[in-house]
Scaffold this motif. Sequence first.
Motif, PDB file in Angstrom:
ATOM      1  N   VAL A   1     -28.360  -7.697 -50.793  1.00 14.64           N
ATOM      2  CA  VAL A   1     -27.057  -8.366 -50.833  1.00 14.64           C
ATOM      3  C   VAL A   1     -26.573  -8.669 -49.421  1.00 14.64           C
ATOM      4  O   VAL A   1     -25.924  -9.693 -49.171  1.00 14.64           O
ATOM      5  CB  VAL A   1     -26.028  -7.498 -51.580  1.00 14.64           C
ATOM      6  CG1 VAL A   1     -24.625  -8.061 -51.425  1.00 14.64           C
ATOM      7  CG2 VAL A   1     -26.373  -7.424 -53.056  1.00 14.64           C
ATOM      8  N   LEU A   2     -26.916  -7.797 -48.486  1.00 20.69           N
ATOM      9  CA  LEU A   2     -26.424  -7.938 -47.115  1.00 20.69           C
ATOM     10  C   LEU A   2     -27.272  -8.884 -46.271  1.00 20.69           C
ATOM     11  O   LEU A   2     -26.732  -9.670 -45.492  1.00 20.69           O
ATOM     12  CB  LEU A   2     -26.376  -6.559 -46.443  1.00 20.69           C
ATOM     13  CG  LEU A   2     -25.476  -5.519 -47.123  1.00 20.69           C
ATOM     14  CD1 LEU A   2     -25.607  -4.180 -46.420  1.00 20.69           C
ATOM     15  CD2 LEU A   2     -24.019  -5.975 -47.130  1.00 20.69           C
ATOM     16  N   ASP A   3     -28.604  -8.818 -46.426  1.00 26.17           N
ATOM     17  CA  ASP A   3     -29.434  -9.618 -45.510  1.00 26.17           C
ATOM     18  C   ASP A   3     -30.429 -10.557 -46.195  1.00 26.17           C
ATOM     19  O   ASP A   3     -31.134 -11.316 -45.529  1.00 26.17           O
ATOM     20  CB  ASP A   3     -30.198  -8.694 -44.553  1.00 26.17           C
ATOM     21  CG  ASP A   3     -31.237  -7.820 -45.261  1.00 26.17           C
ATOM     22  OD1 ASP A   3     -31.465  -8.000 -46.481  1.00 26.17           O
ATOM     23  OD2 ASP A   3     -31.831  -6.962 -44.589  1.00 26.17           O
ATOM     24  N   HIS A   4     -30.480 -10.523 -47.552  1.00 30.51           N
ATOM     25  CA  HIS A   4     -31.408 -11.386 -48.299  1.00 30.51           C
ATOM     26  C   HIS A   4     -32.845 -11.260 -47.787  1.00 30.51           C
ATOM     27  O   HIS A   4     -33.593 -12.229 -47.764  1.00 30.51           O
ATOM     28  CB  HIS A   4     -30.943 -12.842 -48.249  1.00 30.51           C
ATOM     29  CG  HIS A   4     -29.558 -13.052 -48.775  1.00 30.51           C
ATOM     30  ND1 HIS A   4     -29.248 -12.958 -50.119  1.00 30.51           N
ATOM     31  CD2 HIS A   4     -28.386 -13.314 -48.122  1.00 30.51           C
ATOM     32  CE1 HIS A   4     -27.942 -13.184 -50.277  1.00 30.51           C
ATOM     33  NE2 HIS A   4     -27.406 -13.384 -49.087  1.00 30.51           N
ATOM     34  N   ASP A   5     -33.196 -10.061 -47.355  1.00 34.23           N
ATOM     35  CA  ASP A   5     -34.547  -9.745 -46.870  1.00 34.23           C
ATOM     36  C   ASP A   5     -34.988 -10.699 -45.757  1.00 34.23           C
ATOM     37  O   ASP A   5     -36.122 -11.208 -45.754  1.00 34.23           O
ATOM     38  CB  ASP A   5     -35.556  -9.780 -48.022  1.00 34.23           C
ATOM     39  CG  ASP A   5     -36.815  -8.975 -47.691  1.00 34.23           C
ATOM     40  OD1 ASP A   5     -36.782  -8.183 -46.724  1.00 34.23           O
ATOM     41  OD2 ASP A   5     -37.832  -9.160 -48.388  1.00 34.23           O
ATOM     42  N   ALA A   6     -34.111 -10.902 -44.813  1.00 36.48           N
ATOM     43  CA  ALA A   6     -34.380 -11.838 -43.715  1.00 36.48           C
ATOM     44  C   ALA A   6     -35.618 -11.451 -42.920  1.00 36.48           C
ATOM     45  O   ALA A   6     -36.304 -12.320 -42.360  1.00 36.48           O
ATOM     46  CB  ALA A   6     -33.165 -11.913 -42.788  1.00 36.48           C
ATOM     47  N   HIS A   7     -35.936 -10.166 -42.849  1.00 40.25           N
ATOM     48  CA  HIS A   7     -37.070  -9.706 -42.047  1.00 40.25           C
ATOM     49  C   HIS A   7     -38.279  -9.299 -42.890  1.00 40.25           C
ATOM     50  O   HIS A   7     -39.279  -8.813 -42.336  1.00 40.25           O
ATOM     51  CB  HIS A   7     -36.634  -8.532 -41.172  1.00 40.25           C
ATOM     52  CG  HIS A   7     -35.462  -8.853 -40.289  1.00 40.25           C
ATOM     53  ND1 HIS A   7     -35.534  -9.732 -39.237  1.00 40.25           N
ATOM     54  CD2 HIS A   7     -34.163  -8.421 -40.344  1.00 40.25           C
ATOM     55  CE1 HIS A   7     -34.349  -9.828 -38.654  1.00 40.25           C
ATOM     56  NE2 HIS A   7     -33.500  -9.046 -39.309  1.00 40.25           N
ATOM     57  N   GLY A   8     -38.193  -9.452 -44.196  1.00 40.07           N
ATOM     58  CA  GLY A   8     -39.331  -9.165 -45.063  1.00 40.07           C
ATOM     59  C   GLY A   8     -39.579  -7.700 -45.329  1.00 40.07           C
ATOM     60  O   GLY A   8     -40.625  -7.344 -45.902  1.00 40.07           O
TER      61      GLY A   8
ATOM     62  N   ALA B   1     -34.405   4.084 -58.450  1.00 37.38           N
ATOM     63  CA  ALA B   1     -33.600   4.427 -57.274  1.00 37.38           C
ATOM     64  C   ALA B   1     -33.969   3.547 -56.083  1.00 37.38           C
ATOM     65  O   ALA B   1     -33.107   3.095 -55.325  1.00 37.38           O
ATOM     66  CB  ALA B   1     -33.790   5.906 -56.932  1.00 37.38           C
ATOM     67  N   LEU B   2     -35.267   3.295 -55.934  1.00 31.20           N
ATOM     68  CA  LEU B   2     -35.718   2.460 -54.828  1.00 31.20           C
ATOM     69  C   LEU B   2     -35.172   1.035 -54.963  1.00 31.20           C
ATOM     70  O   LEU B   2     -34.693   0.444 -53.998  1.00 31.20           O
ATOM     71  CB  LEU B   2     -37.240   2.452 -54.791  1.00 31.20           C
ATOM     72  CG  LEU B   2     -37.919   1.662 -53.669  1.00 31.20           C
ATOM     73  CD1 LEU B   2     -39.199   2.376 -53.240  1.00 31.20           C
ATOM     74  CD2 LEU B   2     -38.273   0.252 -54.126  1.00 31.20           C
ATOM     75  N   LEU B   3     -35.228   0.475 -56.178  1.00 31.74           N
ATOM     76  CA  LEU B   3     -34.751  -0.887 -56.382  1.00 31.74           C
ATOM     77  C   LEU B   3     -33.237  -0.997 -56.225  1.00 31.74           C
ATOM     78  O   LEU B   3     -32.730  -2.019 -55.752  1.00 31.74           O
ATOM     79  CB  LEU B   3     -35.174  -1.393 -57.763  1.00 31.74           C
ATOM     80  CG  LEU B   3     -36.684  -1.604 -57.959  1.00 31.74           C
ATOM     81  CD1 LEU B   3     -36.975  -2.112 -59.356  1.00 31.74           C
ATOM     82  CD2 LEU B   3     -37.237  -2.570 -56.920  1.00 31.74           C
ATOM     83  N   VAL B   4     -32.514   0.035 -56.614  1.00 31.80           N
ATOM     84  CA  VAL B   4     -31.063   0.026 -56.392  1.00 31.80           C
ATOM     85  C   VAL B   4     -30.768  -0.059 -54.898  1.00 31.80           C
ATOM     86  O   VAL B   4     -29.939  -0.860 -54.450  1.00 31.80           O
ATOM     87  CB  VAL B   4     -30.406   1.289 -56.998  1.00 31.80           C
ATOM     88  CG1 VAL B   4     -28.963   1.418 -56.515  1.00 31.80           C
ATOM     89  CG2 VAL B   4     -30.428   1.219 -58.518  1.00 31.80           C
ATOM     90  N   GLY B   5     -31.466   0.771 -54.117  1.00 33.71           N
ATOM     91  CA  GLY B   5     -31.258   0.733 -52.669  1.00 33.71           C
ATOM     92  C   GLY B   5     -31.671  -0.589 -52.054  1.00 33.71           C
ATOM     93  O   GLY B   5     -30.953  -1.150 -51.210  1.00 33.71           O
ATOM     94  N   LEU B   6     -32.810  -1.125 -52.488  1.00 29.57           N
ATOM     95  CA  LEU B   6     -33.273  -2.399 -51.956  1.00 29.57           C
ATOM     96  C   LEU B   6     -32.325  -3.539 -52.333  1.00 29.57           C
ATOM     97  O   LEU B   6     -32.080  -4.446 -51.533  1.00 29.57           O
ATOM     98  CB  LEU B   6     -34.673  -2.716 -52.471  1.00 29.57           C
ATOM     99  CG  LEU B   6     -35.834  -1.880 -51.920  1.00 29.57           C
ATOM    100  CD1 LEU B   6     -37.151  -2.368 -52.513  1.00 29.57           C
ATOM    101  CD2 LEU B   6     -35.887  -1.931 -50.397  1.00 29.57           C
ATOM    102  N   SER B   7     -31.796  -3.502 -53.560  1.00 27.28           N
ATOM    103  CA  SER B   7     -30.894  -4.577 -53.979  1.00 27.28           C
ATOM    104  C   SER B   7     -29.592  -4.544 -53.189  1.00 27.28           C
ATOM    105  O   SER B   7     -29.021  -5.593 -52.875  1.00 27.28           O
ATOM    106  CB  SER B   7     -30.604  -4.477 -55.477  1.00 27.28           C
ATOM    107  OG  SER B   7     -29.891  -3.293 -55.792  1.00 27.28           O
ATOM    108  N   LEU B   8     -29.128  -3.344 -52.844  1.00 19.84           N
ATOM    109  CA  LEU B   8     -27.927  -3.236 -52.022  1.00 19.84           C
ATOM    110  C   LEU B   8     -28.173  -3.828 -50.640  1.00 19.84           C
ATOM    111  O   LEU B   8     -27.332  -4.568 -50.100  1.00 19.84           O
ATOM    112  CB  LEU B   8     -27.510  -1.766 -51.909  1.00 19.84           C
ATOM    113  CG  LEU B   8     -26.214  -1.483 -51.139  1.00 19.84           C
ATOM    114  CD1 LEU B   8     -25.040  -2.223 -51.763  1.00 19.84           C
ATOM    115  CD2 LEU B   8     -25.930   0.012 -51.110  1.00 19.84           C
ATOM    116  N   GLN B   9     -29.320  -3.546 -50.048  1.00 21.31           N
ATOM    117  CA  GLN B   9     -29.653  -4.128 -48.757  1.00 21.31           C
ATOM    118  C   GLN B   9     -29.860  -5.635 -48.871  1.00 21.31           C
ATOM    119  O   GLN B   9     -29.467  -6.403 -47.989  1.00 21.31           O
ATOM    120  CB  GLN B   9     -30.919  -3.477 -48.205  1.00 21.31           C
ATOM    121  CG  GLN B   9     -31.312  -3.945 -46.806  1.00 21.31           C
ATOM    122  CD  GLN B   9     -30.254  -3.636 -45.767  1.00 21.31           C
ATOM    123  OE1 GLN B   9     -29.633  -2.562 -45.811  1.00 21.31           O
ATOM    124  NE2 GLN B   9     -30.017  -4.556 -44.848  1.00 21.31           N
TER     125      GLN B   9
END
Length: 233
Positions: A196-203, A186-194
């Motif tokens: 897609v939007l920001d490519h982990d720009a802030h880490g 569940a955590l990885l699903v949520g992280l992958s959705l985010q």
Amino acid sequence: MYVAAYVRGVPVSSRRHLRNHSPSPSRTQEERRARTQTRLLDATMECLVELGWSGTSTTEVASRAGVSRGAQQHHYPTKIVLVEAALEHLLERQRLAYEQAFAILPPERRNVEGAIDLLWNVFRQPPALALLELAVAARTDDELKPLCIDVNERILQVIVETFGRLFPQTALPEDFADSMLRGVFALLVGLSLQNVLDHDAHGHQAAVLAHIKSIARILVPNPQPAPGEGSLP
């Protein structure tokens, strides 16, 4: 020496008779069929990732696959039939991607941290993103919903089974391991959705994963090496 054989009462040479029953043409036809289907299913994945569910059409899929509309309709007559086949294709792609990637990890990374890193990488690849797109779209699409209602459960089952093979000596109770993997999923699903939007720009996603790995390292010890393989660090 000429040997006669009869097919529907017509004499033909045994050599010709054997040639007519050679399995090669049928195998070649089946291979062509499989290649065409794979191109269509891969093109469906591309469309879902790049255009979304609403932008995916059989016409666009056929164009990207490089096949005629007639050929596409022969294999998959409707969009729903095509997507149903694509779901199975994507699930298998995910399973193979994870298992193959883990198999080629260096020995020092064949642990729970390495497994989580690989799983996170798989969640950001096109097959996983296409499945995520279908799951989100199914929320408001009555035709798509029956196909996708158990997608997450099926992906999770692959993860649970793979975890059991990779870490057979874990002392975790079965019900706890299952719940733990559901939480990670569940955590990885949520992280992958985010992602897609920001490519982990802030880490932020990397920081969450680091904490998850530190907890997992305590719960799941490194697997014991097979005899003759030496010890893992």
